[in-house]
Motif scaffolding. Structure first.
Motif, PDB file in Angstrom:
ATOM      1  N   GLN A  74      53.892 131.369  52.757  1.00  0.00           N
ATOM      2  CA  GLN A  74      54.465 130.696  52.966  1.00  0.00           C
ATOM      3  C   GLN A  74      53.962 129.196  54.408  1.00  0.00           C
ATOM      4  OE1 GLN A  74      58.022 133.220  54.208  1.00  0.00           O
ATOM      5  NE2 GLN A  74      59.233 133.099  52.020  1.00  0.00           N
ATOM      6  N   ILE A  75      53.449 129.643  55.226  1.00  0.00           N
ATOM      7  CA  ILE A  75      53.449 129.079  56.141  1.00  0.00           C
ATOM      8  C   ILE A  75      51.975 128.064  55.968  1.00  0.00           C
ATOM      9  CG2 ILE A  75      51.629 129.568  58.184  1.00  0.00           C
ATOM     10  CD1 ILE A  75      52.303 132.201  59.047  1.00  0.00           C
ATOM     11  N   GLU A  76      50.613 128.944  54.804  1.00  0.00           N
ATOM     12  CA  GLU A  76      50.046 127.897  54.000  1.00  0.00           C
ATOM     13  C   GLU A  76      50.444 127.053  54.118  1.00  0.00           C
ATOM     14  OE1 GLU A  76      47.009 130.744  52.108  1.00  0.00           O
ATOM     15  OE2 GLU A  76      46.880 131.362  54.445  1.00  0.00           O
ATOM     16  N   THR A  77      51.792 127.099  52.501  1.00  0.00           N
ATOM     17  CA  THR A  77      52.540 126.233  51.866  1.00  0.00           C
ATOM     18  C   THR A  77      52.481 125.139  52.822  1.00  0.00           C
ATOM     19  OG1 THR A  77      52.412 127.786  50.090  1.00  0.00           O
ATOM     20  CG2 THR A  77      53.946 125.954  50.297  1.00  0.00           C
ATOM     21  N   ALA A  78      53.352 125.402  53.889  1.00  0.00           N
ATOM     22  CA  ALA A  78      54.434 124.355  54.692  1.00  0.00           C
ATOM     23  C   ALA A  78      53.424 123.694  55.851  1.00  0.00           C
ATOM     24  CB  ALA A  78      54.913 125.432  55.960  1.00  0.00           C
ATOM     25  N   SER A  79      52.355 124.194  56.156  1.00  0.00           N
ATOM     26  CA  SER A  79      50.915 123.370  56.399  1.00  0.00           C
ATOM     27  C   SER A  79      50.415 122.710  55.603  1.00  0.00           C
ATOM     28  CB  SER A  79      50.275 124.370  56.966  1.00  0.00           C
ATOM     29  OG  SER A  79      48.769 123.907  57.915  1.00  0.00           O
ATOM     30  N   ALA A  80      50.059 122.777  54.530  1.00  0.00           N
ATOM     31  CA  ALA A  80      50.000 121.877  53.640  1.00  0.00           C
ATOM     32  C   ALA A  80      51.161 120.920  53.031  1.00  0.00           C
ATOM     33  CB  ALA A  80      49.631 122.470  51.739  1.00  0.00           C
ATOM     34  N   SER A  81      52.069 121.367  53.162  1.00  0.00           N
ATOM     35  CA  SER A  81      52.847 120.073  52.624  1.00  0.00           C
ATOM     36  C   SER A  81      53.014 119.052  54.263  1.00  0.00           C
ATOM     37  CB  SER A  81      53.947 120.077  52.896  1.00  0.00           C
ATOM     38  OG  SER A  81      54.130 121.503  51.892  1.00  0.00           O
ATOM     39  N   GLN A  82      52.642 119.392  55.474  1.00  0.00           N
ATOM     40  CA  GLN A  82      52.594 118.727  56.715  1.00  0.00           C
ATOM     41  C   GLN A  82      51.456 117.991  56.525  1.00  0.00           C
ATOM     42  OE1 GLN A  82      54.828 118.411  59.040  1.00  0.00           O
ATOM     43  NE2 GLN A  82      56.012 119.684  58.645  1.00  0.00           N
ATOM     44  N   THR A  83      50.332 118.296  56.423  1.00  0.00           N
ATOM     45  CA  THR A  83      48.787 117.523  55.886  1.00  0.00           C
ATOM     46  C   THR A  83      49.405 116.491  54.951  1.00  0.00           C
ATOM     47  OG1 THR A  83      47.788 119.712  57.114  1.00  0.00           O
ATOM     48  CG2 THR A  83      46.271 117.822  54.879  1.00  0.00           C
ATOM     49  N   ASP A  84      50.007 116.962  53.642  1.00  0.00           N
ATOM     50  CA  ASP A  84      49.772 115.989  52.581  1.00  0.00           C
ATOM     51  C   ASP A  84      51.657 114.904  53.349  1.00  0.00           C
ATOM     52  OD1 ASP A  84      48.978 116.936  50.503  1.00  0.00           O
ATOM     53  OD2 ASP A  84      50.795 117.963  49.933  1.00  0.00           O
ATOM     54  N   TYR A  85      51.976 115.265  53.995  1.00  0.00           N
ATOM     55  CA  TYR A  85      53.409 114.113  54.970  1.00  0.00           C
ATOM     56  C   TYR A  85      52.811 113.135  55.870  1.00  0.00           C
ATOM     57  CZ  TYR A  85      56.625 112.271  58.401  1.00  0.00           C
ATOM     58  OH  TYR A  85      57.668 111.262  58.889  1.00  0.00           O
TER      59      TYR A  85
END
Length: 302
Positions: A241-252
């Motif tokens: 969950q943490i890694e997915t959220a971090s990846a989403s922030q990077t995309d953002y």
């Protein structure tokens, strides 16, 4: 033919225009070297507010990424530590199974192993990351497991005992976006860990083990192994969950930086071409100014 020679007004107008072109060129030269439309927000006009908001959102997004990375590192350390606990309980169960034969050697071996494993388990519960104890809840400055008193006596296979735990009940979590927080912590008094500690204490402090004791210990070992495996699986889920959220922030961030770039960046090639045009225009202007200023009534009358 009669000609009236009056150069002042023409010269003043041409100089004013030349200075204006020079100012434009200076600004575009700065754009060419920096790649930006302006060095301050005032140069963005009505877009300034949008540029500020985009930059603030990128900074906030980066803070979420940094927090997520730190939390993910902690989870990885926790996962590894819990894996060590799995190895401990697996080995204990193997030796307990061997002791069911009634062999005094096998019984002595499992007791000796449990004594060593209890100490190892305590050290594992006191695992640190970046100078902080990770299994103590919010109390990260003090070791959460103290075996000084706990390790005496056999205790009970059926009654929970978390007297070794010195931390608090706070479960660590990390905010990974404006709207999402991921809980990932696990404390040393977790029921899965308590079962392992209780089992190791009982076996390790027993002078002898009866057939009934060994059977009960094996049952608890199986339960503890399942419980510890569940904890490890939850840690894996938290990490995901943490890694997915971090990846989403990077995309953002990438998306936002593209929007911001559209507002703040210039087409350097286009600016360079425009500068060449202005340079030609300015050269012609100064040539004309020089020609006009060289005219005088005296030179005309000669």
């Amino acid at each position: 033919m009669v000609m009236r020679v009056a150069t002042f007004a023409q010269s003043d107008l041409m100089i004013t225009n030349a200075l204006r072109v020079q100012a434009v060129m200076a600004n575009e030269q700065e754009q060419e070297s920096s790649g930006l439309k302006s060095q301050d927000f005032g140069g963005y006009g009505s877009s300034a507010g949008q540029v500020v908001n985009l930059q603030v959102s990128v900074t906030r997004s980066q803070s979420y990424i940094d927090a997520a990375q730190l939390a993910d590192n902690k989870v990885q350390v926790m996962y590894s530590a819990v894996g060590s606990m799995t190895d401990i309980i697996t080995q204990l169960r193997t030796q307990l199974s061997a002791a069911t034969t009634g062999s005094s050697t096998a019984t002595a071996s499992v007791i000796n192993y449990a004594q060593q494993a209890l100490s190892q388990m305590g050290a594992t519960l006191n695992t640190q990351y970046n100078g902080e104890y990770i299994f103590g809840g919010a109390d990260t400055d003090a070791a959460p497991a103290d075996l000084t008193s706990f390790a005496t006596g056999t205790g009970s296979l059926t009654t929970a005992d978390t007297s070794y735990y010195k931390g608090d009940s706070e479960i660590a979590s990390v905010r990974v976006s404006d709207s999402q927080t991921v809980s990932y912590g696990v404390t040393a008094d977790n029921p899965a860990f308590e079962q392992v500690m209780r089992l190791l204490k009982f076996v390790g402090n027993s002078t002898t083990l009866t057939s009934s004791n060994i059977t009960q210990a094996l049952d608890l070992a199986s339960t503890a192994l399942d419980s510890v495996s569940t904890v490890q699986a939850k840690l894996s889920t938290s990490a995901s969950q943490i890694e997915t959220a971090s990846a989403s922030q990077t995309d953002y961030q990438n998306f936002t930086q593209t929007l911001s770039g559209d507002l703040t960046n210039v087409d350097v090639a286009a600016v360079t071409a425009q500068l060449a045009t202005y340079q030609t225009q300015l050269t012609a202007s100064y040539s004309a100014i020089a020609k006009i200023q060289s005219l005088s009534l005296a030179s005309y009358l000669k």
